[in-house]
Structure formats: C-alpha cells, structure tokens
Scaffold this active site. Structure first.
Site, short mmCIF file in Angstrom:
data_model
loop_
_atom_site.label_atom_id
_atom_site.label_comp_id
_atom_site.label_asym_id
_atom_site.label_seq_id
_atom_site.Cartn_x
_atom_site.Cartn_y
_atom_site.Cartn_z
N ALA A 113 0.83 -1.21 0.00
CA ALA A 113 0.00 0.00 0.00
C ALA A 113 0.86 1.25 0.00
CB ALA A 113 -0.94 -0.03 1.20
N GLU A 116 -1.87 6.66 -3.19
CA GLU A 116 -2.99 7.35 -2.55
C GLU A 116 -3.76 8.10 -3.63
OE1 GLU A 116 -1.64 9.76 0.72
OE2 GLU A 116 -0.75 8.02 1.74
N PRO A 117 -4.96 8.60 -3.29
CA PRO A 117 -5.75 9.32 -4.29
C PRO A 117 -4.96 10.47 -4.94
CG PRO A 117 -7.08 8.89 -2.35
CD PRO A 117 -5.70 8.41 -2.03
N ALA A 119 -1.51 10.87 -4.63
CA ALA A 119 -0.08 10.55 -4.70
C ALA A 119 0.10 9.23 -5.46
CB ALA A 119 0.52 10.44 -3.30
N ILE A 146 -5.29 -0.57 -4.13
CA ILE A 146 -4.49 -1.62 -3.52
C ILE A 146 -4.94 -3.00 -4.00
CG2 ILE A 146 -3.59 -2.56 -1.33
CD1 ILE A 146 -2.83 0.47 -2.19
N THR A 147 -4.02 -3.65 -4.71
CA THR A 147 -4.31 -4.97 -5.29
C THR A 147 -4.49 -6.00 -4.17
OG1 THR A 147 -3.09 -4.44 -7.29
CG2 THR A 147 -3.40 -6.78 -6.82
N GLY A 329 -9.81 -11.05 -36.46
CA GLY A 329 -10.84 -10.26 -37.14
C GLY A 329 -11.99 -9.94 -36.19
N GLU A 353 2.92 -0.27 -10.81
CA GLU A 353 4.33 -0.27 -10.34
C GLU A 353 5.13 0.82 -11.09
OE1 GLU A 353 6.31 -3.69 -9.01
OE2 GLU A 353 4.47 -4.78 -8.61
C1 LIG Z 1 -5.47 -1.99 -11.20
C2 LIG Z 1 -4.45 -1.23 -10.40
C3 LIG Z 1 -3.77 -1.88 -9.39
C4 LIG Z 1 -2.82 -1.19 -8.61
N1 LIG Z 1 -2.22 -1.82 -7.55
C5 LIG Z 1 -1.48 -1.07 -6.67
C6 LIG Z 1 -1.01 -1.64 -5.45
O1 LIG Z 1 -1.22 -2.84 -5.16
N2 LIG Z 1 -0.34 -0.85 -4.58
C7 LIG Z 1 -0.09 0.46 -4.83
O2 LIG Z 1 0.53 1.13 -3.99
N3 LIG Z 1 -0.51 1.03 -5.99
C8 LIG Z 1 -1.20 0.30 -6.92
N4 LIG Z 1 -1.66 0.87 -8.09
C9 LIG Z 1 -1.39 2.29 -8.34
C10 LIG Z 1 -0.50 2.54 -9.54
O3 LIG Z 1 0.83 2.22 -9.24
C11 LIG Z 1 -0.70 4.03 -9.94
O4 LIG Z 1 -1.98 4.10 -10.54
C12 LIG Z 1 0.36 4.51 -10.87
O5 LIG Z 1 1.60 4.61 -10.19
C13 LIG Z 1 0.03 5.87 -11.48
O6 LIG Z 1 -0.42 6.79 -10.53
P1 LIG Z 1 -1.77 7.62 -10.82
O7 LIG Z 1 -2.82 6.63 -11.18
O8 LIG Z 1 -2.02 8.52 -9.68
O9 LIG Z 1 -1.47 8.46 -12.13
P2 LIG Z 1 -0.78 9.91 -12.19
O10 LIG Z 1 0.48 9.90 -11.40
O11 LIG Z 1 -1.80 10.95 -11.90
O12 LIG Z 1 -0.38 9.98 -13.73
C14 LIG Z 1 -1.27 10.41 -14.76
C15 LIG Z 1 -0.47 10.46 -16.06
O13 LIG Z 1 0.57 11.45 -15.94
C16 LIG Z 1 1.82 10.86 -16.24
N5 LIG Z 1 2.87 11.49 -15.43
C17 LIG Z 1 2.86 11.72 -14.09
N6 LIG Z 1 4.01 12.32 -13.71
C18 LIG Z 1 4.76 12.44 -14.84
C19 LIG Z 1 6.07 12.96 -15.11
N7 LIG Z 1 6.86 13.46 -14.14
N8 LIG Z 1 6.52 12.94 -16.40
C20 LIG Z 1 5.75 12.44 -17.40
N9 LIG Z 1 4.51 11.91 -17.20
C21 LIG Z 1 4.04 11.91 -15.93
C22 LIG Z 1 1.65 9.38 -15.90
O14 LIG Z 1 2.60 8.59 -16.57
C23 LIG Z 1 0.22 9.14 -16.39
O15 LIG Z 1 0.22 8.93 -17.79
C24 LIG Z 1 -2.56 0.17 -8.90
C25 LIG Z 1 -3.25 0.81 -9.94
C26 LIG Z 1 -4.19 0.13 -10.67
C27 LIG Z 1 -4.96 0.86 -11.75
#
Ligand SMILES: Cc1cc2nc3c(=O)[nH]c(=O)nc-3n(C[C@H](O)[C@H](O)[C@H](O)COP(=O)(O)OP(=O)(O)OC[C@H]3O[C@@H](n4cnc5c(N)ncnc54)[C@H](O)[C@@H]3O)c2cc1C
Length: 368
Positions: A113, A116-117, A119, A146-147, A329, A353
């Site tokens: 974990a 965050e929303p 972060a 969180i998976t 197709g 990740e």
């Molecule tokens: C199905 C699923 C399972 C997951 N499981 C886990 C888990 O078990 N534990 C856990 O901790 N997290 C988990 N995650 C979270 C996942 O790691 C994050 O969603 C991911 O790191 C991206 O964060 P964000 O969704 O807030 O996107 P954001 O950070 O808001 O990114 C939005 C877009 O902006 C781009 N971006 C952001 N910063 C930059 C930059 N500096 N330069 C260029 N582009 C940038 C990103 O690449 C993306 O395209 C999971 C997510 C999903 C969808």
C-alpha cells in the site's frame, strides 16, 4: 521442469476459469487453491521461513506461466512478492518470522500500500500519517488502488512519520486486516484484470505496536523503491505471459480460419505479423530474464534493468495482444474468444508499479 509443472497446473486448474473470473469480476479462488496446493502462490519466500526459496528467475517463470492463461490470477504470486519484499529486504528477524510463515503456508496473502488518491507517480507526496504514541504508532489516511485489498491478511503500508523530510520522513509498517480501524472501499470497476480486487484501504486511528515498523524510521520510502526495483521484473513477466498467451491463441486460430479458399496462415501478411509478435516477445523475455538474474545477484544496474524490462515487456504485451485481436478479425473483438480479454489485461502492465513514463524517468536517471 518448473515451467512444465506450472504450465500443466495453469492449463488444467486456472485457464478453465479465466473467462468466468473476468466476466463476473470475481476473485480467482480456484487459482489461489491450485497455487497453494502446489506451493506456487508465494515461491519467493526463503526456505528458512517455510517457503519454497525460489530465486527471482524461478518466480518470474511462475508468474509468466500463470499470466499466459489468466493475468488476474498471476497477481497472486506477483503481489505476494510485492507486499512481502519490504519485510524480506528491511524487516527485523521477528517480523520475518511472524509474517513470512503464514504467507509461505498459504494461510495469508500480502498487499503493498503505497499509492494514494493524490499521490500516484509522485508517491512521496503521500498524506497518510503515522504518529508515535508510547510503544505504538497510530496510522490515519487513505491508500488507493491496492491490489488484493480485502483478500490479503497483511499490508505493507508506507506512511509519513516526519512531514518536514518528504521522502526521508516516510516509514513502512505491517498492518493486519484485523487491526481495529482498517476497512476497505468498494472494488474498482476496471478495464481488465477484473478478477484481481483493487480497493481503497482506509486507516482510521489504526493503533499498532512499534515493532511493526519495517526497518528504521524514515527508511520506508527507500525500502518501497528498492522493492519496486525487484518487483517490476515480475510485472514484466506478467506482460510477457499475457503476450505469449495471445500469440499462442492467434497462431492456432490462423491455421483453422479459412478465407479465399485457404487458411489465413498461408497469407504472407499474416505470417509477417506473427513473426513480429514472436520476435518482440522473445526480446522482452531475454530482457526480463536477464533483469531477474540481476535482481537475484543484486547487481548495481538493477534499477535501470528492472525499469527497462517492465517498460519494454508491457509495451510489447499491448502491441502483441492488439495484433492478436486483429488476427482473429471480428471474432477477436468478442468475448467468445480470449484475446480481447488479454488485450484489456495487457493495458495495466503499462500503468502499475510506475507508469511507463515513470519507467523512462527512472531509466534516464540511471543510464548505463
Ligand atoms: C489496477 C491497479 C492496481 C494497482 N495496484 C497497486 C497496489 O497494489 N499498490 C499500490 O501502492 N498502488 C497500486 N496501483 C497504483 C498505480 O501504481 C498508480 O496508478 C500509478 O503509479 C500511477 O499513478 P496515478 O494513477 O495517480 O497516475 P498519475 O500519477 O496521476 O499519472 C497520470 C499520467 O501522468 C503521467 N505522469 C505523471 N508524472 C509524470 C512525469 N513526471 N513525467 C511524465 N509523465 C508523468 C503518468 O505517466 C500518467 O500517464 C494500482 C493501480 C491500478 C490501476
């Protein structure tokens, strides 16, 4: 031998449920049961804690073969490693003994974990707090995405212990599902990996003993990043498995499907697509296995190689699964065939990740 064992298990006990797990968005209990009964659910746990003691490459092969038939199910061995690796890398002997045994036995799963929303890519901007109170820490905050949340018994939770120090003020803790104040959000409605529950984890005045801290105070973010160096390779393996599954299915289909009086496999346009798909998969496999060897040895260039493997293999998975749909197709576009599920499942490997943009940032900062 390992590959033969896991492939046979995946095809007989996991593949038959993959479509239903996706269709019904339900946890792949059959896969968990099959993996636990063959001791393949958390192969990375060292033997001294009752685990199989598999090395990084063996772990990758297990994840790859499960993902070849069901990406959702492959998150069982993958996230068990992700969740528990902080304890293995930085935890005290007491924490290891307490938490790795039940994981190895199949009595408990482990989640990770960090996000965050507000972060995600900027994980160090987290707001979840842990405040010391005598021999306890009190955690408050919301972890998102969180998976296996709700299914796992144990959670490695990163939280701010010193807000003046940003990433150096973050510490890692083991939180248990049964700790008072832990609850979960509704499962996310996702594009793919629908069998893998993704939920918020709410921490509401969760009071845990101080010895649940993983490593020293202020080292949690470093542990979280070091963990990802190793586990991004498992996501590369997942991507590789999904891509291989799509190629294998498409290869069989084009030999059966006839148009213009012959199997479509006889057309050079189709053959070239299959050749490109296989070539890309093989390149992804070599990069992934080499990175796994580096993970096992703890090589200095692991950070670059892990990010490269994850980024490359996930891009390959997206391309190959999209091409597999193309090769089927109109039929490929329906849920009567598995390749559209594989295409939807592949997408997540470019996101979690660390998104593939973040992988490129990591690679650029660690150029060989
Ligand atoms: C199905 C699923 C399972 C997951 N499981 C886990 C888990 O078990 N534990 C856990 O901790 N997290 C988990 N995650 C979270 C996942 O790691 C994050 O969603 C991911 O790191 C991206 O964060 P964000 O969704 O807030 O996107 P954001 O950070 O808001 O990114 C939005 C877009 O902006 C781009 N971006 C952001 N910063 C930059 C930059 N500096 N330069 C260029 N582009 C940038 C990103 O690449 C993306 O395209 C999971 C997510 C999903 C969808």
């Amino acid at each position: 031998m390992l590959r033969e064992t896991i492939r046979a298990l995946a095809e007989s006990k996991i593949a038959p449920f993959a479509a239903a797990v996706d269709e019904e968005s339900r946890f792949p209990q059959e896969a968990l049961d099959a993996l636990v009964s063959s001791d393949l659910h958390a192969v990375h746990v060292p033997e001294v804690y009752g685990g199989a003691g598999a090395d990084a490459l063996a772990t990758v092969i297990v994840i790859e073969e499960v993902a070849r038939v069901c990406a959702s199910s492959s998150l069982i061995p993958a996230v068990n490693k992700l969740g528990s690796l902080p304890v293995i890398l930085s935890g005290s002997e007491e924490l290891k003994a307490k938490y790795l045994g039940p994981l190895a036995k199949g009595d408990a799963m482990f989640s990770y974990a960090l996000s965050e929303p507000d972060a995600g890519s900027d994980a160090a901007g987290m707001k979840t707090k842990a405040v010391r109170d005598g021999d306890f820490w009190v955690l408050n905050g919301v972890k998102r995405w969180i998976t296996n949340a709700g299914v796992s018994e144990y959670y490695t939770v990163m939280a701010v212990t010193d807000p003046t120090k940003r990433s150096k003020g973050i510490s890692a803790f083991v939180v248990e599902k049964s700790d008072e104040g832990v609850s979960f959000g509704a499962p996310e409605k996702k594009l793919g990996i629908k069998g893998s529950p993704t939920r918020e984890v709410y921490l509401d005045n969760v009071r845990i003993p101080a010895d649940r801290m993983i490593g020293e105070e202020g080292t949690g973010f470093a542990t979280a990043m070091k963990t990802l160096d190793h586990t991004r390779i498992t996501i590369a393996a997942q991507a590789l498995g999904i891509a291989q599954g799509a190629l294998d299915y498409a290869k069989g289909y084009v030999q059966e499907r006839k148009q213009f009086g012959k199997p479509i496999a006889d057309f050079q346009g189709i053959q070239f697509m299959l050749a490109d798909m296989a070539m890309k998969i093989e390149a992804a496999r070599q990069l992934t296995y080499a990175a796994a060897a580096k993970s096992e040895r703890g090589d200095a260039d692991l950070t670059f190689q892990g990010a490269a493997a994850k980024c490359f293999a996930s891009d390959v998975a997206m391309e190959v699964t999209t091409d597999a749909v193309q090769l089927l197709g109109g039929y490929g576009y329906t849920r009567d065939y598995p390749v559209e599920r594989m295409m939807r499942d592949a997408k997540i490997t470019q996101i979690y990740e660390g998104t593939n943009q973040v992988q490129r940032i990591v690679m650029a900062r660690n150029l060989p």
